[in-house]
Design a protein around this motif. Sequence first.
Motif, PDB file in Angstrom:
ATOM      1  N   GLY A 222       0.801  -1.222   0.000  1.00  0.00           N
ATOM      2  CA  GLY A 222       0.000   0.000   0.000  1.00  0.00           C
ATOM      3  C   GLY A 222       0.830   1.266   0.000  1.00  0.00           C
ATOM      4  O   GLY A 222       0.273   2.372   0.046  1.00  0.00           O
ATOM      5  N   HIS A 255      -7.317  -1.302  -1.598  1.00  0.00           N
ATOM      6  CA  HIS A 255      -7.465  -1.493  -0.156  1.00  0.00           C
ATOM      7  C   HIS A 255      -8.843  -0.970   0.243  1.00  0.00           C
ATOM      8  O   HIS A 255      -9.085   0.248   0.225  1.00  0.00           O
ATOM      9  CB  HIS A 255      -6.361  -0.754   0.600  1.00  0.00           C
ATOM     10  N   LEU A 261      -8.817  -6.907   0.411  1.00  0.00           N
ATOM     11  CA  LEU A 261      -7.921  -6.506  -0.661  1.00  0.00           C
ATOM     12  C   LEU A 261      -8.389  -7.129  -1.970  1.00  0.00           C
ATOM     13  O   LEU A 261      -8.672  -8.322  -2.020  1.00  0.00           O
ATOM     14  CB  LEU A 261      -6.485  -6.942  -0.364  1.00  0.00           C
TER      15      LEU A 261
END
Length: 325
Positions: A222, A255, A261
């Motif tokens: 991320g 996300h 996910l």
Amino acid sequence: MRRLGSVQRKMPCVFVTEVKDEPSAKREHQPFKVLTTETVSHKALDADIYSAIPTEKVDGTCCYVTTYKDQPYLWARLDRKPNKQADKRFKNFLHSKENSKEFLWNVEEDFKPVPECWIPAKEIDQLNGNPVPDENGHIPGWVPVEKNNKQYCWHSSVVNYEFEIALVLKHCPDDPGLLEISAVPLSDLLEQTLELIGTNINGNPYGLGNKKHPLHLLVPHGAFQIKNLPTLKHNDLLSWFEGCREGKIEGIVWHCHDVCLIKVHRHHLGLCWPIPDTYMNSKPVIINMNLNKYDYAFDTKCLFSRFSKIDNQKFGRLKDIILDV
């Protein structure tokens, strides 16, 4: 910015997929391809994909930071896999026409042994206290990266347990257009998953280091958010991957707010990976090591010592960094 989700299980594709009887471009010797349709999957819709945060899918091997021996430790991905007899039964079940019933595993007898320190990944289903294998018949899990374990020598190269630090690549906090390599306390990474990238990982798609001077880094999952992603339509994403500089990446991971996910890989869209000029290598990178505060003579051959000798230097691209000092 809130901490984004960690990768503890296989991620579903954002689109409904279908199998094509054509040789895979992703996996050698695989006689089929898995390609997307134009339909957004129910899992993606249930996770509210339209309000999720899109990030770059980085091509490496998955790692995890959690406690071991009462200190923060780096853990390597190790899936527990079925033994030959159980694997044969499972494959026969998958290929049989009468597979409407669920396959029954005996976790204690059907799987190969794993080290005593192995732990199952979080978020996987449990039955009677035992982890339930995924749709591939694997139980995702982790093993701690011990300092002198040759099997995980590239993992070991990015951590120092004496001072509990890790070599991390992320955006420079003062300049989002600049990447930064720094020594980050492992305690700051607790319960996060990261991607180990570098010379000896997955064919080195980012061109890091070389055989004589290997270079490996950790990228928090991320870490690289995508700012200008088009609408969630098959053709728009395809055009973005093919025509935009920001689209020169392995894939996208969304996300979602429920920590779910969702992903899409270039191969899902029939596109090639790896590619010559990745987006990651289009950004300048600065070294911010600052190891003087540790008052410690690091092994001169280790990555921490080599990076400390080029501290505060700026490079045009990641692949320009050669640690031959």
